[in-house]
Design a protein around this motif. Structure first.
Motif, mmCIF file in Angstrom:
data_model
loop_
_atom_site.group_PDB
_atom_site.id
_atom_site.type_symbol
_atom_site.label_atom_id
_atom_site.label_comp_id
_atom_site.label_asym_id
_atom_site.label_seq_id
_atom_site.Cartn_x
_atom_site.Cartn_y
_atom_site.Cartn_z
ATOM 1 N N UNK A 116 -5.559 -7.154 2.124
ATOM 2 C CA UNK A 116 -4.782 -7.606 0.966
ATOM 3 C C UNK A 116 -5.459 -7.170 -0.337
ATOM 4 N N UNK A 117 -6.771 -7.303 -0.396
ATOM 5 C CA UNK A 117 -7.501 -6.859 -1.584
ATOM 6 C C UNK A 117 -7.322 -5.356 -1.768
ATOM 7 N N UNK A 118 -7.351 -4.621 -0.680
ATOM 8 C CA UNK A 118 -7.127 -3.170 -0.721
ATOM 9 C C UNK A 118 -5.730 -2.862 -1.266
ATOM 10 N N UNK A 119 -4.741 -3.607 -0.832
ATOM 11 C CA UNK A 119 -3.368 -3.409 -1.301
ATOM 12 C C UNK A 119 -3.264 -3.681 -2.794
ATOM 13 N N UNK A 120 -3.900 -4.749 -3.241
ATOM 14 C CA UNK A 120 -3.875 -5.085 -4.665
ATOM 15 C C UNK A 120 -4.567 -3.991 -5.485
ATOM 16 N N UNK A 121 -5.650 -3.457 -4.951
ATOM 17 C CA UNK A 121 -6.369 -2.371 -5.617
ATOM 18 C C UNK A 121 -5.482 -1.134 -5.736
ATOM 19 N N UNK A 140 0.833 -1.209 0.000
ATOM 20 C CA UNK A 140 0.000 0.000 0.000
ATOM 21 C C UNK A 140 0.865 1.255 0.000
ATOM 22 N N UNK A 141 1.882 1.277 0.832
ATOM 23 C CA UNK A 141 2.746 2.464 0.940
ATOM 24 C C UNK A 141 3.491 2.736 -0.361
ATOM 25 N N UNK A 142 4.111 1.708 -0.927
ATOM 26 C CA UNK A 142 4.864 1.901 -2.168
ATOM 27 C C UNK A 142 3.946 2.282 -3.327
#
Length: 108
Positions: free
Chosen positions: A73-78, A11-13
């Motif tokens: 995890x889904x949020x990160x992938x988004x 998410x950060x990157x």
């Protein structure tokens, strides 16, 4: 790195890459193409970092280590997908700005 740290790193990157891409777009709009390309290089480096983190968990899962599929995890992938799309589109916009500035100079 534990599972949540991995997700937060993605998410950060990805967020950094998206922000840098939009900074590049603003620089291009102002005519600072060199600055825009520098910001895009920084954005690409952030996306590479995000992809490396993502690849690490993909390789581990392929090797048998299972991860819980969470909303985080889904949020990160988004975030990663949105940042990649923003980078790709903004690269095109920067090229359009560059061509517009060249055409403007040639008609002056």
């Amino acid at each position: 790195m534990d599972y949540e740290q991995i997700i937060l790193a993605i998410i950060a990157h990805a967020g950094n890459a998206r922000s840098l891409s939009f900074e590049a777009l603003q620089l291009a709009k102002e005519g600072n193409l060199q600055g825009a390309y520098q910001k895009m290089n920084e954005a690409k480096a952030e996306l590479l970092n995000a992809h490396n983190v993502q690849s690490d968990i993909l390789h581990k899962e392929a090797a048998g280590e299972k991860y819980e599929i969470s909303l985080l995890l889904i949020h990160a992938q988004d975030h990663l997908m949105a940042a990649t799309l923003a980078k790709d589109l903004i690269e095109e916009f920067i090229e359009l700005y560059e061509n517009a500035f060249k055409n403007k100079k040639s008609t002056e």
